[in-house]
Design an enzyme around this catalytic site. Structure first.
Site, PDB file in Angstrom:
ATOM      1  N   PRO A  11      51.379 -82.169 -68.950  1.00 20.10           N
ATOM      2  CG  PRO A  11      50.245 -82.020 -70.986  1.00 20.10           C
ATOM      3  CD  PRO A  11      50.099 -81.722 -69.529  1.00 20.10           C
ATOM      4  CB  ALA A  32      57.983 -82.756 -74.848  1.00 16.27           C
ATOM      5  CB  CYS A  59      53.151 -77.424 -77.865  1.00 17.49           C
ATOM      6  SG  CYS A  59      54.943 -77.656 -77.977  1.00 17.49           S
ATOM      7  CE  LYS A 116      48.686 -77.152 -70.325  1.00 22.72           C
ATOM      8  NZ  LYS A 116      50.097 -76.945 -70.490  1.00 22.72           N
ATOM      9  CG  ASP A 125      53.757 -68.367 -62.685  1.00 20.36           C
ATOM     10  OD1 ASP A 125      54.632 -69.008 -63.295  1.00 20.36           O
ATOM     11  OD2 ASP A 125      53.442 -67.193 -62.987  1.00 20.36           O
ATOM     12  NE  ARG A 171      57.670 -73.402 -66.171  1.00 20.85           N
ATOM     13  CZ  ARG A 171      57.922 -72.113 -66.046  1.00 20.85           C
ATOM     14  NH1 ARG A 171      59.149 -71.668 -66.234  1.00 20.85           N
ATOM     15  NH2 ARG A 171      56.957 -71.261 -65.747  1.00 20.85           N
TER      16      ARG A 171
END
Length: 335
Positions: free
Chosen positions: A16, A18, A105, A146, A209, A232
């Protein structure tokens, strides 16, 4: 047990993120082979206050299952009420497969409200939040969490936190291998992720990673994780899920995705976003997508010049023109 871990499955989660993993991007990643989806994080208070903008973050399609709605907050009772509301009222039009709690987060606006990774510094509060959600939800849907490995290098406490979360009824735990202080810098600590996976009986999903099939195979081979989460890397290469699964199955790398196919996906994402009307009119939507478009184009031939142009686009037609020009230049240089 969460059914997507059964029969020796090693599920790949889309992390997830944002502003990134919205309904449309999740759809794209599902098509590319992602197994499990989690919504962008949703404020429990926003849910309780019936904020329509917040509720939009809970939306998902049947094709995206299994999918979880991720909540953040610091009040266990309110978090539990929000989770119950999502389940009972079907805010997304349907019941999610699980509720996920965000304890990872690192963003200041979340941490300053005692949410996200700030709870890693206060295990009793973290436990009260996890217990509050688990008790409110009961056996209706699983609850997962998480986390990051700790607040900073001097307080890496992921194993302790994971054991606490297991005791609170969490049925899976995703671990991002960085501290809150690291943000997204440095290298993910997979030794700590592995230690967490060996310390608890519930499935642990490793995050950090993973950008190639080789990365995934290494982590599956060398750690005790039950699944992996990719974030990412998927922003610029949603094909990573397909590529990673292919490598696990064959031990070989897939052929690079052709530039034509890459640009077709960029344009499709733009069109789907505009057609959805979720972010306003075409101009508002395309302007809001500029960052996403620049991420897609990382590594493209002439990427620097492309990014300069993409940060000015205001219409799908403008992106189409850039795509046509870029493909023509690419074909000329590779002919």
């Amino acid at each position: 047990m969460l059914h997507w871990f059964s029969d020796g499955n090693f599920p790949l989660y889309l992390a997830p993120m944002a502003g990134v993993t919205d309904l449309i991007f999740r759809q794209i990643c599902k098509e590319m082979g992602a197994d499990v989806m989690v919504t962008e994080f949703v404020s429990a208070e926003g849910i309780m206050q019936a904020d329509e903008r917040t509720r939009k973050y809970t939306e998902f399609s049947e094709e995206q299952r299994p999918v979880g709605v991720q909540l953040f907050g610091a009040d266990g009772e309110r978090m539990g009420e929000a989770a119950r509301k999502i389940i009972d009222k079907g805010l997304a039009g349907r019941r999610p497969d699980f509720i996920d709690i965000n304890f990872g987060c690192p963003v200041n606006k979340v941490v300053s409200r005692n949410g996200g990774s700030s709870l890693l510094r206060d295990c009793p509060l973290l436990a009260s939040v996890a217990n509050g959600v688990a008790k409110a939800v009961g056996d209706d849907v699983p609850v997962t969490a998480k986390i990051r490995i700790g607040w900073d290098a001097d307080s890496v406490n992921a194993v302790e936190v994971a054991r606490t979360l297991e005791d609170c009824g969490m049925q899976a735990i995703a671990v991002h291998g960085r501290t809150r202080a690291q943000g997204y810098a440095g290298v993910a600590d997979w030794d700590t992720i592995d230690a967490v996976a060996r310390a608890v009986a519930v499935p642990v999903i490793g995050n950090g990673d993973i950008a190639t099939g080789e990365d995934l195979a290494k982590r599956k081979r060398e750690t005790a994780v039950s699944g992996a989460m990719i974030g990412r890397a998927a922003m610029q290469n949603p094909w990573v899920f397909r590529e990673a699964k292919y490598f696990l199955e064959t031990g070989k790398c897939m052929e690079p995705v052709p530039m034509q196919e890459r640009w077709e996906l960029v344009l499709r994402h733009c069109r789907l976003a505009v057609d959805s009307g979720r972010h306003g009119n075409e101009r508002q939507t395309v302007i809001g997508m500029r960052g996403r478009l620049m991420a897609y184009c990382k590594g493209f031939p002439g990427a620097k010049e492309l990014r300069q142009k993409l940060c000015q686009v205001e219409s799908v037609a403008a992106v189409e023109d850039l795509a046509a020009g870029a493909l023509e230049a690419y074909q000329t240089t590779t002919a």
